[in-house]
Design a protein around this motif. Structure first.
Motif, PDB file in Angstrom:
ATOM      1  N   ARG A  52     -35.106   8.237 -12.798  1.00  0.00           N
ATOM      2  CA  ARG A  52     -34.443   8.197 -14.107  1.00  0.00           C
ATOM      3  C   ARG A  52     -35.255   7.362 -15.108  1.00  0.00           C
ATOM      4  NH1 ARG A  52     -28.766   9.606 -14.372  1.00  0.00           N
ATOM      5  NH2 ARG A  52     -28.217  10.624 -12.423  1.00  0.00           N
ATOM      6  N   ARG A  84     -44.001  12.630  -7.365  1.00  0.00           N
ATOM      7  CA  ARG A  84     -43.377  11.994  -6.193  1.00  0.00           C
ATOM      8  C   ARG A  84     -44.387  11.093  -5.477  1.00  0.00           C
ATOM      9  NH1 ARG A  84     -38.401  14.135  -5.700  1.00  0.00           N
ATOM     10  NH2 ARG A  84     -38.030  12.810  -3.912  1.00  0.00           N
ATOM     11  N   ARG A 130     -32.554  11.041  -2.197  1.00  0.00           N
ATOM     12  CA  ARG A 130     -32.534  12.424  -1.705  1.00  0.00           C
ATOM     13  C   ARG A 130     -33.400  12.568  -0.462  1.00  0.00           C
ATOM     14  NH1 ARG A 130     -30.067  11.863  -5.635  1.00  0.00           N
ATOM     15  NH2 ARG A 130     -29.342  13.335  -7.190  1.00  0.00           N
TER      16      ARG A 130
HETATM   17  O1   DC Z   1     -29.409   9.998  -7.658  1.00  0.00           O
HETATM   18  P1   DC Z   1     -29.637  10.277  -9.107  1.00  0.00           P
HETATM   19  O2   DC Z   1     -28.646  11.228  -9.701  1.00  0.00           O
HETATM   20  O3   DC Z   1     -29.749   9.015  -9.908  1.00  0.00           O
HETATM   21  O4   DC Z   1     -31.067  10.987  -9.170  1.00  0.00           O
HETATM   22  C1   DC Z   1     -31.552  11.593 -10.343  1.00  0.00           C
HETATM   23  C2   DC Z   1     -32.561  12.675  -9.993  1.00  0.00           C
HETATM   24  O5   DC Z   1     -33.728  12.083  -9.416  1.00  0.00           O
HETATM   25  C3   DC Z   1     -32.082  13.686  -8.968  1.00  0.00           C
HETATM   26  O6   DC Z   1     -31.509  14.820  -9.580  1.00  0.00           O
HETATM   27  C4   DC Z   1     -33.310  14.056  -8.207  1.00  0.00           C
HETATM   28  C5   DC Z   1     -34.227  12.889  -8.371  1.00  0.00           C
HETATM   29  N1   DC Z   1     -34.341  12.091  -7.143  1.00  0.00           N
HETATM   30  C6   DC Z   1     -35.206  12.528  -6.192  1.00  0.00           C
HETATM   31  O7   DC Z   1     -35.807  13.580  -6.346  1.00  0.00           O
HETATM   32  N2   DC Z   1     -35.426  11.789  -5.076  1.00  0.00           N
HETATM   33  C7   DC Z   1     -34.765  10.650  -4.872  1.00  0.00           C
HETATM   34  N3   DC Z   1     -34.996   9.941  -3.767  1.00  0.00           N
HETATM   35  C8   DC Z   1     -33.821  10.194  -5.834  1.00  0.00           C
HETATM   36  C9   DC Z   1     -33.625  10.954  -6.963  1.00  0.00           C
END
Ligand code: DC
Length: 218
Positions: free
Chosen positions: A39, A107, A128
């Motif tokens: 974010r 990433r 995630r």
């Molecule tokens: O958990 P969140 O809604 O704050 O995460 C926002 C976006 O960040 C989510 O849609 C995908 C990405 N994200 C990710 O790809 N890998 C993570 N470990 C955390 C978040």
């Protein structure tokens, strides 16, 4: 040195943040809200008017950004010394984060920033791909989910409580769209780790979920 990690992965709005924070508090461990890193980068991208397709510019922004986290009470984040805490929860921020999170090069740059949170006495990491990629060797893994409808209702309530204008239908659509994107991306998609405990929080209270995770740790 083997620093214990609990990973709590799952789709947005499943309650990962609240549950992870409570577990970290109970154990006296550190807490990583990995979504807030994506974010924060989304906010840097929006601030600099970078196009979400411009991979090179996003990678550069990720390499250059300096983040400071204060997790003591409510999460507060500074991006290049500017407090961005209030903007983190906005739907625009989450949607942009989900788009840039699909880019493998992005990433890769953010991987070390997340690993740096693994400090004694232990870490609770929410996201995630915490259990599948970033902390693959974690001692305890949880996959926390809930129905899209229930998650949309929770997000709506959160936003309204924060005084942010919200529309339930739009949030439901956004959540479904974001789930699709997070699950379909080729790099580190949202999937349950083979060795993760599945918890569906649709009909559970926060305390009940916390208790299930604590049972795993005990
Ligand atoms: O958990 P969140 O809604 O704050 O995460 C926002 C976006 O960040 C989510 O849609 C995908 C990405 N994200 C990710 O790809 N890998 C993570 N470990 C955390 C978040």
């Amino acid at each position: 040195m083997n620093i214990p990690v609990i990973t709590i992965d799952g789709p947005s709005g499943a309650g990962k943040g609240t549950v992870s924070r409570l577990i970290a508090q109970k154990l006296g461990w550190h807490y990583l809200d990995s979504g807030s890193i994506y974010r924060s980068l989304a906010i840097a991208v929006l601030n600099q008017n970078i196009n979400v397709d411009d991979v090179q510019a996003i990678v550069l922004a990720a390499q250059k950004m300096s983040l400071q986290f204060d997790c003591s009470d409510q999460l507060r984040v500074k991006l290049d010394a500017q407090d961005i805490s209030e903007r983190l929860a906005l739907e625009e921020t989450g949607n942009t984060a989900s788009m840039i999170a699909a880019v493998p090069e992005v990433r890769a740059v953010l991987l070390q920033k997340q690993k740096d949170f693994q400090k004694l006495p232990g870490l609770v990491a929410d996201g995630r791909d915490m259990g599948t990629v970033v902390f693959k060797d974690a001692l305890y893994k949880v996959f926390l989910t809930a129905s899209a409808e229930e998650r949309a209702k929770r997000r709506y309530k959160q936003l309204i409580e924060k005084g942010i204008d919200a529309n339930l239908d739009r949030i439901t659509n956004d959540i479904e769209e974001r789930d699709r994107r997070d699950q379909a991306r080729s790099t580190a998609p949202l999937v349950q780790a083979e060795d993760a405990l599945l918890i569906d929080s649709s009909t559970l209270t926060i305390d009940q979920v916390v208790e299930k995770v604590m049972n795993l740790v005990r």
